[in-house]
Scaffold this motif. Structure first.
Motif, PDB file in Angstrom:
ATOM      1  N   ILE A   1      13.490 -10.779   5.704  1.00  0.00           N
ATOM      2  CA  ILE A   1      12.528 -10.117   6.888  1.00  0.00           C
ATOM      3  C   ILE A   1      12.129  -8.661   6.304  1.00  0.00           C
ATOM      4  O   ILE A   1      10.690  -8.505   6.330  1.00  0.00           O
ATOM      5  CB  ILE A   1      13.571  -9.741   8.343  1.00  0.00           C
ATOM      6  N   VAL A   2      13.204  -7.679   6.375  1.00  0.00           N
ATOM      7  CA  VAL A   2      12.532  -6.296   6.921  1.00  0.00           C
ATOM      8  C   VAL A   2      11.843  -6.105   4.652  1.00  0.00           C
ATOM      9  O   VAL A   2      10.536  -5.698   4.867  1.00  0.00           O
ATOM     10  CB  VAL A   2      13.594  -5.446   6.016  1.00  0.00           C
TER      11      VAL A   2
ATOM     12  N   VAL B   1       8.124  -8.819   5.909  1.00  0.00           N
ATOM     13  CA  VAL B   1       7.376  -6.885   7.109  1.00  0.00           C
ATOM     14  C   VAL B   1       6.705  -6.278   6.136  1.00  0.00           C
ATOM     15  O   VAL B   1       5.643  -6.042   6.293  1.00  0.00           O
ATOM     16  CB  VAL B   1       8.469  -6.461   7.907  1.00  0.00           C
ATOM     17  N   GLY B   2       7.468  -6.043   4.920  1.00  0.00           N
ATOM     18  CA  GLY B   2       7.546  -5.182   4.219  1.00  0.00           C
ATOM     19  C   GLY B   2       5.878  -5.633   3.513  1.00  0.00           C
ATOM     20  O   GLY B   2       5.052  -4.731   2.140  1.00  0.00           O
TER      21      GLY B   2
ATOM     22  N   VAL C   1       7.830   1.028   5.412  1.00  0.00           N
ATOM     23  CA  VAL C   1       9.469   0.697   5.444  1.00  0.00           C
ATOM     24  C   VAL C   1       9.713  -0.526   4.615  1.00  0.00           C
ATOM     25  O   VAL C   1      11.015  -0.526   3.973  1.00  0.00           O
ATOM     26  CB  VAL C   1       9.075   0.504   6.913  1.00  0.00           C
ATOM     27  N   GLY C   2       8.880  -1.526   4.203  1.00  0.00           N
ATOM     28  CA  GLY C   2       9.608  -2.586   3.423  1.00  0.00           C
ATOM     29  C   GLY C   2       9.837  -1.883   1.825  1.00  0.00           C
ATOM     30  O   GLY C   2      10.970  -2.807   1.228  1.00  0.00           O
TER      31      GLY C   2
ATOM     32  N   VAL D   1      18.378  -2.569  -0.854  1.00  0.00           N
ATOM     33  CA  VAL D   1      18.264  -3.641  -1.279  1.00  0.00           C
ATOM     34  C   VAL D   1      18.580  -3.961  -2.832  1.00  0.00           C
ATOM     35  O   VAL D   1      19.766  -4.208  -2.944  1.00  0.00           O
ATOM     36  CB  VAL D   1      17.136  -4.975  -0.324  1.00  0.00           C
ATOM     37  N   THR D   2      17.663  -2.976  -3.261  1.00  0.00           N
ATOM     38  CA  THR D   2      18.542  -3.213  -4.941  1.00  0.00           C
ATOM     39  C   THR D   2      19.354  -2.528  -5.348  1.00  0.00           C
ATOM     40  O   THR D   2      19.986  -3.409  -5.987  1.00  0.00           O
ATOM     41  CB  THR D   2      16.760  -2.894  -5.494  1.00  0.00           C
TER      42      THR D   2
END
Lengths: 299, 208
Positions: free
Chosen positions: A245-246, A250-251, A280-281, A288-289
């Protein structure tokens, strides 16, 4: 197969500070690239973005290593140990040189640009391009050479990092140029031509970035057990909100649609939305990475 | 089992360990002995025993996997350390130099066995060193000495008369993650594959 009765939880090592460090170097490399478009490659259209780009690149590169020093347990020691006890086959070693050379070069380049010395600006701009690529590319190498983690250990990692650096840098430049033109110039008029050209570049870079993510995941889902586990963790597990999602929806996907639909691209409001979402993404992508890539225990 | 790529001096010892899981009863004594010997703070372990339960009543069993630094022949931690703080002795023991380590934790995320930890008080990387101080004094590592069933056997792999060399040569031994190319020098006899499974449930750092 078995139920774990006792095991030791792995201490998470590289988390938010390293993500922020990668994010800031990415923004810096991206804005430096924009600033070289006119002076280095003669694209006069992008000239109004050059000075802002180089100032942003230098300032961000002054912030970025602070995150690194806060992450390291012995920051003062690390300042000279990295040079005195250098291990030439460690990816981090090169970073300590790049983090000195790249800001120095950017400062010299910026000084010549503000003095309107075209010849020297071009020279230092062209020297700066490989340095900017290296200073962000090497952060991808750091992760890729952490061979224990299947999510990191891929040849795509440095390239993924470069593209995410460029998209986030362009988004930041779009926002900065809008703010500058609207509030800090005499005319108070936004240079729409420049903004739309940057938005178009952003769109195409997002296409490449999404393609790289697709390559990475399609290969990861077919790879050995740890790779499959981490891909499921990202796509369907606890990390899926942040990854799917993010980071990606979104990003990347929504900003890409906004800049490719002509009606939306002409609207300043939607371009601000797209740039903010993209920034933001990409921050989510770093977290995340870096964190998600090593959140799963290996054994 | 010898490494064709390395020309290590054959006259010097090459320390290694064999863990016979047919003898292991899962008493965790090695863990405690290690903690006492090396003054390991609360919450972290240099050596621990992963314990799992498998099967369905009446066919149930507990399986164990004692875990410690593998003292690899090609240690990844030594390669990735930016300040050369991770190093390998001539006898193969992988060490951390506390004077050089800056605590960047890169080696922790690069180690496929997750045996390195950050020392909460010193802020530096620490890990099993086969009790190198004891070994230099001619003693056995404390986990080996404490094991009540003699499941852990420590010795010189280069010395063909030693117990470890004999076990490695004559028994079906296995190592952890041989595909990483690290060539671990901690061998297991009777290792249960169920103890090698990846734990899927994790607590993320922002979860309470």
């Amino acid at each position: 197969m078995g139920k774990v009765v006792f095991d030791v939880q792995y201490q998470t090592t590289l988390a938010f500070l390293i993500s922020y460090y990668f994010y800031f170097t990415g923004l810096s490399a991206g804005s430096f690239m924009i600033s070289t478009l006119s002076y280095g490659f003669g694209l006069e259209k992008f000239k109004p973005a050059s000075k802002m780009g180089v100032v942003a690149a230098v300032l961000l590169l002054l912030i970025a290593p602070q995150c690194l020093l806060m992450q390291v347990a012995w920051p003062v020691k690390s300042l000279w140990h990295n040079f005195l006890y250098l291990n030439p086959i460690s990816a981090i070693s090169y970073g300590s040189f790049l983090l000195i050379l790249y800001p120095l070069n950017s400062i010299i380049y910026g000084v010549f640009m503000f003095k309107e010395n075209k010849k020297w600006t071009k020279l230092f701009g062209l020297i700066g391009i490989p340095l900017a690529l290296a200073v962000h590319g090497y952060t991808g190498w750091i992760l890729a050479l952490g061979v224990a983690r299947d999510y990191w250990n891929t040849g795509l990692m440095p390239i993924v990092f470069l593209f995410s650096a460029m998209v986030s840098g362009i988004s930041m430049m779009i926002l900065f140029i809008m703010i500058r033109d609207r509030f800090f110039t005499k005319e108070k008029v936004i240079n729409h031509d420049l903004i739309r050209s940057l938005a178009k570049i952003l769109g195409w870079l997002l296409v490449v970035d999404l393609f790289l993510v697709f390559c990475d995941y399609s290969i990861l889902l077919y790879s050995k057990l740890e790779g499959q586990e981490v891909a499921h963790f990202m796509l369907f597990g606890k990390m899926s909100f942040w990854f799917v999602i993010v980071e990606n929806l979104v990003g990347k996907v929504i900003p890409m649609i906004i800049v490719f639909v002509p009606g939306l691209r002409r609207s300043t409001f939607w371009l601000i939305v797209a740039s903010l979402m993209n920034m933001v993404g990409i921050l989510a992508m770093r977290i995340v990475t870096v964190y998600g890539g090593q959140a799963l225990p290996l054994m | 089992m010898s490494n064709p790529h390395k020309t290590r001096n054959k006259d010097l010892p090459r320390y290694g360990m064999v863990i016979d899981l047919n003898r292991c009863v899962g008493c965790h004594t090695c863990e405690i002995a290690c903690k006492i010997e090396n003054d390991v703070p609360l919450g972290i372990w240099r050596s621990w025993v992963k314990e799992i339960e498998k099967g369905k009543y009446p066919n149930v069993v507990r399986a164990f996997r004692p875990t410690l630094c593998n003292h690899c022949e090609n240690p990844i931690c030594v390669k990735v350390c930016p300040v050369s703080a991770a190093w390998q002795r001539e006898d193969g023991i992988v060490m951390v130099n506390p004077h050089l380590c800056v605590g960047c934790r890169y080696c922790m995320s690069a180690c496929p066995y997750e045996v390195r930890y950050i020392h909460p008080q010193k802020g530096m990387i620490d890990k099993c060193d086969f009790c190198s101080v004891r070994v230099d004094a001619g003693l056995q590592p404390s986990c080996v000495e404490a094991c009540p069933t003699s499941a852990r056997i420590f010795g010189d792999l280069n010395d063909s008369k030693s117990e470890v060399a004999r076990l490695v040569a004559t028994k079906p031994v296995s190592t952890l993650k041989p595909e990483m190319g690290t060539e671990p020098r901690v061998y297991y006899i009777g290792l249960d594959v169920a103890t090698l499974e990846i734990r899927r449930e994790v607590k993320l750092v922002w979860e309470k």
